[in-house]
Design a protein around this motif. Structure first.
Motif, short mmCIF file in Angstrom:
data_model
loop_
_atom_site.label_atom_id
_atom_site.label_comp_id
_atom_site.label_asym_id
_atom_site.label_seq_id
_atom_site.Cartn_x
_atom_site.Cartn_y
_atom_site.Cartn_z
N ARG A 87 0.83 -1.22 0.00
CA ARG A 87 0.00 0.00 0.00
C ARG A 87 0.86 1.26 0.00
NH1 ARG A 87 -2.96 0.93 5.46
NH2 ARG A 87 -1.15 2.25 5.87
N ASP A 88 1.94 1.26 0.78
CA ASP A 88 2.71 2.49 0.97
C ASP A 88 3.90 2.61 0.02
OD1 ASP A 88 0.90 2.94 2.98
OD2 ASP A 88 2.24 2.32 4.60
N SER A 105 -2.22 -8.27 -6.17
CA SER A 105 -1.15 -7.64 -5.38
C SER A 105 -1.53 -7.83 -3.91
CB SER A 105 -1.01 -6.15 -5.74
OG SER A 105 -2.27 -5.51 -5.69
N PRO A 106 -1.19 -9.01 -3.36
CA PRO A 106 -1.74 -9.39 -2.05
C PRO A 106 -1.32 -8.48 -0.90
CG PRO A 106 -0.01 -10.91 -2.74
CD PRO A 106 -0.31 -10.04 -3.91
N SER A 144 -1.16 -5.13 -1.21
CA SER A 144 -1.56 -3.74 -1.42
C SER A 144 -2.57 -3.28 -0.38
CB SER A 144 -2.08 -3.52 -2.84
OG SER A 144 -3.24 -4.25 -3.05
N GLY A 145 -3.11 -4.19 0.41
CA GLY A 145 -3.97 -3.81 1.52
C GLY A 145 -3.23 -3.75 2.85
N PHE A 146 -1.90 -3.90 2.81
CA PHE A 146 -1.09 -3.88 4.04
C PHE A 146 -0.16 -2.65 4.01
CE2 PHE A 146 -1.59 -8.27 5.79
CZ PHE A 146 -2.34 -8.81 4.76
N GLY A 147 -0.14 -1.90 5.09
CA GLY A 147 0.78 -0.77 5.21
C GLY A 147 2.17 -1.25 5.61
#
Lengths: 197, 197
Positions: free
Chosen positions: B105-106, B130-131, B133-136
């Protein structure tokens, strides 16, 4: 690590639970305004997937404000977004390391922007995770088909603990059923009955 | 379902492999321009995590074009983005149901927009996932710490199969080492030596 997942018993939040289960102690959490017993459907679905379940009380004033927004707009999007943000803030106050939801890459509502995510994380000192936000609609559908026994049908007939049921009930208290149908046009919902993988 | 994951042996793509492993037959795939043997580091990391590995050849013209972009820009971002897009297109041609990468995500680079993702999916009839992309950043760091034995250090000293090593080599063929250092400022990299969970 303890994680609270906003859970409806539908396919998206059920898939999110299984993805997160690899790394977190996942608790399925359903918010309720106390307007219906719809949360019981989520409790049952969580039990079928063998996840712990928790119900949290949401603020009735937010439901009333969201219903007014939906009636003024003539569609539910902005009201649903408002409730989702309130529900995330509510579970972020639980004693957990992380909170999560089932939003997907291709969802129009609810959405949580990167700025909103970072604000939630900074204010509550937790991680916010949207494990499906890297999956498109087609990928989610394929995984759901391979993983769950799903019941699908018109929104009014499917047992599910999203916010729609409670807001329908709230609007129906003071308005004609035709108004409810105007705000919530016919669409399909899903409910997870267990795993088949 | 068969999935090809763009894999460098670093912590992000290693975490992506474990997340996807719940639902897919994951193959770790590393692209190489044939300029260095850095891909062998990715092969070793994949073996330690017990995932199948595949090396694919990338187009040398893309490396040259990316190096020129980086030299003109004075920083690597746009060149790295170009190579990542080329590598995704390359693995999308493999006989798989889905392709994936380790973007978070970042991350500022590489990024894959929703429009780019859908274009890749439509043209190749595959899913792009993109597994992370929901994790910072913080969530990824916590999961990595709980899951892997990681070696961290200056980019030049860490064995890793990202594109940086090959582009450094390409630029060093025709330019002074000071030019390489100018384009790639000092930063830390990670390399996964196995699991500790």
């Amino acid at each position: 690590m303890e994680l609270a997942l906003l859970y409806s018993g539908g396919k998206d939040s059920s898939l999110a639970a299984l993805l997160l289960d690899r790394f977190y102690d996942v608790r399925c959490v359903t918010g309720t305004f106390g307007l219906t017993d719809d949360w019981e459907h989520a409790e049952r679905a969580a039990a079928e997937l063998e996840f712990p379940f928790e119900r949290v009380e949401l603020d009735r004033a937010v439901a009333e404000e969201a219903a007014e927004t939906m009636l003024a707009d003539g569609y539910p999007r902005n009201g649903i977004q408002r409730i989702h943000e309130h529900a995330l803030e509510t579970i972020a106050n639980l004693d957990v390391d992380a909170v999560a939801d089932g939003t997907r890459r291709d969802d129009r509502v609810p959405t949580v922007s990167r700025a909103q995510a970072q604000s939630l994380e900074d204010r509550h000192e937790i991680d916010y995770i949207s494990p499906l936000s890297g999956f498109g609609r087609h990928a989610v559908d394929r995984l759901v088909e391979a993983t769950f026994e799903v019941e699908q049908g018109p929104s009014e007939e499917i047992p599910k603990a999203d916010y729609e049921g409670e807001i329908r009930a709230l609007i129906a208290e003071t308005h004609d059923v035709s108004v409810v149908r105007e705000v919530f046009p016919a669409h399909d919902q899903t409910y997870v009955h267990g795993r088949n993988d």
